[in-house]
Write a protein that holds these residues in place. Structure first.
Motif, PDB file in Angstrom:
ATOM      1  N   UNK A   1       0.840  -1.200   0.000  1.00 33.29           N
ATOM      2  CA  UNK A   1       0.000   0.000   0.000  1.00 33.29           C
ATOM      3  C   UNK A   1       0.878   1.256   0.000  1.00 33.29           C
ATOM      4  N   UNK A   2       0.539   2.187  -0.828  1.00 31.98           N
ATOM      5  CA  UNK A   2       1.306   3.424  -0.963  1.00 31.98           C
ATOM      6  C   UNK A   2       0.852   4.450   0.080  1.00 31.98           C
ATOM      7  N   UNK A   3       1.793   5.097   0.718  1.00 31.06           N
ATOM      8  CA  UNK A   3       1.494   6.225   1.598  1.00 31.06           C
ATOM      9  C   UNK A   3       1.633   7.508   0.782  1.00 31.06           C
ATOM     10  N   UNK A   4       0.559   8.289   0.755  1.00 29.28           N
ATOM     11  CA  UNK A   4       0.568   9.557   0.015  1.00 29.28           C
ATOM     12  C   UNK A   4       0.505  10.698   1.021  1.00 29.28           C
ATOM     13  N   UNK A   5       1.565  11.501   1.116  1.00 29.69           N
ATOM     14  CA  UNK A   5       1.557  12.616   2.071  1.00 29.69           C
ATOM     15  C   UNK A   5       0.602  13.716   1.639  1.00 29.69           C
ATOM     16  N   UNK A   6       0.120  14.459   2.621  1.00 22.93           N
ATOM     17  CA  UNK A   6      -0.888  15.497   2.403  1.00 22.93           C
ATOM     18  C   UNK A   6      -0.347  16.852   2.832  1.00 22.93           C
ATOM     19  N   UNK A   7      -0.581  17.854   1.991  1.00 20.45           N
ATOM     20  CA  UNK A   7      -0.230  19.241   2.290  1.00 20.45           C
ATOM     21  C   UNK A   7      -1.522  20.051   2.288  1.00 20.45           C
ATOM     22  N   UNK A   8      -1.894  20.612   3.440  1.00 25.52           N
ATOM     23  CA  UNK A   8      -3.092  21.445   3.560  1.00 25.52           C
ATOM     24  C   UNK A   8      -2.669  22.909   3.550  1.00 25.52           C
ATOM     25  N   UNK A   9      -3.236  23.696   2.632  1.00 27.61           N
ATOM     26  CA  UNK A   9      -2.895  25.118   2.504  1.00 27.61           C
ATOM     27  C   UNK A   9      -4.082  25.975   2.919  1.00 27.61           C
ATOM     28  N   UNK A  10      -3.815  26.943   3.791  1.00 29.87           N
ATOM     29  CA  UNK A  10      -4.860  27.874   4.219  1.00 29.87           C
ATOM     30  C   UNK A  10      -4.216  29.204   4.582  1.00 29.87           C
ATOM     31  N   UNK A  11      -4.724  30.283   4.005  1.00 29.03           N
ATOM     32  CA  UNK A  11      -4.237  31.637   4.301  1.00 29.03           C
ATOM     33  C   UNK A  11      -2.723  31.755   4.156  1.00 29.03           C
ATOM     34  N   UNK A  12      -2.192  31.087   3.142  1.00 28.28           N
ATOM     35  CA  UNK A  12      -0.773  31.182   2.845  1.00 28.28           C
ATOM     36  C   UNK A  12       0.118  30.267   3.656  1.00 28.28           C
ATOM     37  N   UNK A  13      -0.471  29.490   4.569  1.00 28.30           N
ATOM     38  CA  UNK A  13       0.306  28.616   5.439  1.00 28.30           C
ATOM     39  C   UNK A  13      -0.002  27.148   5.161  1.00 28.30           C
ATOM     40  N   UNK A  14       0.972  26.294   5.493  1.00 29.53           N
ATOM     41  CA  UNK A  14       0.669  24.874   5.633  1.00 29.53           C
ATOM     42  C   UNK A  14       0.063  24.704   7.019  1.00 29.53           C
ATOM     43  N   UNK A  15      -1.085  24.051   7.104  1.00 28.42           N
ATOM     44  CA  UNK A  15      -1.777  23.920   8.385  1.00 28.42           C
ATOM     45  C   UNK A  15      -1.958  22.451   8.741  1.00 28.42           C
ATOM     46  N   UNK A  16      -2.224  22.227  10.021  1.00 31.56           N
ATOM     47  CA  UNK A  16      -2.484  20.877  10.527  1.00 31.56           C
ATOM     48  C   UNK A  16      -3.980  20.672  10.666  1.00 31.56           C
ATOM     49  N   UNK A  17      -4.459  19.575  10.082  1.00 34.17           N
ATOM     50  CA  UNK A  17      -5.876  19.255  10.140  1.00 34.17           C
ATOM     51  C   UNK A  17      -6.279  18.812  11.549  1.00 34.17           C
ATOM     52  N   UNK A  18      -7.512  19.173  11.930  1.00 31.30           N
ATOM     53  CA  UNK A  18      -8.076  18.765  13.220  1.00 31.30           C
ATOM     54  C   UNK A  18      -9.493  18.261  12.965  1.00 31.30           C
ATOM     55  N   UNK A  19      -9.619  16.952  12.763  1.00 30.26           N
ATOM     56  CA  UNK A  19     -10.920  16.303  12.534  1.00 30.26           C
ATOM     57  C   UNK A  19     -11.755  16.985  11.438  1.00 30.26           C
ATOM     58  N   UNK A  20     -11.079  17.513  10.456  1.00 34.52           N
ATOM     59  CA  UNK A  20     -11.803  18.146   9.361  1.00 34.52           C
ATOM     60  C   UNK A  20     -12.480  19.450   9.721  1.00 34.52           C
ATOM     61  N   UNK A  21     -12.234  19.958  10.959  1.00 37.82           N
ATOM     62  CA  UNK A  21     -12.822  21.229  11.394  1.00 37.82           C
ATOM     63  C   UNK A  21     -11.875  22.348  10.991  1.00 37.82           C
ATOM     64  N   UNK A  22     -12.142  22.964   9.843  1.00 41.46           N
ATOM     65  CA  UNK A  22     -11.165  23.898   9.276  1.00 41.46           C
ATOM     66  C   UNK A  22     -11.019  25.174  10.089  1.00 41.46           C
ATOM     67  N   UNK A  23     -11.993  25.482  10.941  1.00 38.56           N
ATOM     68  CA  UNK A  23     -11.858  26.656  11.803  1.00 38.56           C
ATOM     69  C   UNK A  23     -10.790  26.439  12.872  1.00 38.56           C
ATOM     70  N   UNK A  24     -10.449  25.175  13.112  1.00 37.87           N
ATOM     71  CA  UNK A  24      -9.462  24.842  14.149  1.00 37.87           C
ATOM     72  C   UNK A  24      -8.067  24.601  13.582  1.00 37.87           C
ATOM     73  N   UNK A  25      -7.906  24.708  12.261  1.00 33.10           N
ATOM     74  CA  UNK A  25      -6.605  24.461  11.653  1.00 33.10           C
ATOM     75  C   UNK A  25      -5.655  25.609  11.991  1.00 33.10           C
ATOM     76  N   UNK A  26      -4.414  25.254  12.337  1.00 35.83           N
ATOM     77  CA  UNK A  26      -3.391  26.232  12.686  1.00 35.83           C
ATOM     78  C   UNK A  26      -2.118  25.935  11.893  1.00 35.83           C
TER      79      UNK A  26
END
Length: 249
Positions: A1-26
């Protein structure tokens, strides 16, 4: 099985996901690199996972706050040989084409000497959360773009911007079982949802999981479902899994 890394972009930053609650991403704090800019983080994720594919969620575009086109152009020019799976909240083929053309224009402006074969390959990911015209997938396929469908789930229900045909007849050859509740949760992968989607897919369809991976044991459990690949971010940033794990799962 292939591991595919994820990059989340928000407001110019790479952010960390928190249960899909985008208001909580930092903005991300990663053990992989002290840098906070998208490109060094992308390189670190690819290096630690050994992947040749990077999934990018442009949350600015998904939330209709503006796509990160200059950032995406930089990544495309700086990561030759990599496939960039880009989910940017496309409602239809026209919106996808407009963003891809914008990225192309910036790339040609900023790196005019770059040859097309030396650029990362852009692959559109159409998420049901945003998709309003399912025919966009067929049009993208006809244009040679090998589109991917993300079946966005929350609380056990499909998130859909419009009414979608419930059968899998219109699905493309690659589908992501995206359980948003599990993204950034460290709660383990949602194998039940994955297996349900895989059971309803056509035999030729490749189904990819997303979210919840905590460690090597979770990778093994996910691989046991027959998943071709799994999208992972937090466990890579926290050094809970590495390229050695990804290659043996």
């Amino acid at each position: 099985m292939q591991v595919i890394p994820v990059l989340d972009l928000l407001d110019g930053h790479v952010v960390r996901a928190v249960r899909g609650d985008r208001t909580a991403y930092r903005p991300i704090q990663s053990l992989l690199t002290a840098a906070s800019e998208p490109l060094p983080i992308a390189r670190a994720l690819l290096a630690t996972s050994g992947a040749s594919t990077l999934y990018i969620a442009d949350l600015g575009a998904i939330l209709q706050r503006g796509a990160h086109a200059p950032v995406l152009a930089t990544l495309r020019a700086a990561l030759p040989g990599i496939e960039l799976w880009l989910d940017a909240g496309y409602a239809d083929y026209a919106s996808m084409r407009a963003l891809f053309d914008h990225i192309d224009a910036i790339t040609q402006r900023d790196a005019p000497a770059a040859h097309h074969h030396s650029l990362a390959t852009l692959v559109p990911v159409f998420g049901t959360e945003s998709l309003r015209d399912r025919h966009a997938l067929h049009t993208a396929q006809a244009a040679g773009l090998a589109p991917i469908l993300s079946l966005d789930q929350r609380n056990g229900e499909l998130l859909a911007a419009t009414s979608l045909e419930r059968s899998s007849a219109w699905w493309p050859s690659r589908v992501i079982a995206m359980t948003l509740d599990q993204v950034g949760s460290y709660a383990g992968p949602d194998l039940d949802t994955f297996e349900r989607i895989r059971a309803s897919a056509a035999p030729h369809t490749t189904v990819i999981g997303a979210g919840g991976i905590r460690n090597r044991a979770d990778l093994g459990a996910a691989a046991g479902t027959g998943a071709a690949a799994w999208l992972v971010a937090s466990a890579l940033h926290d050094r809970q899994i590495s390229v050695a794990h990804a290659q043996t799962s």
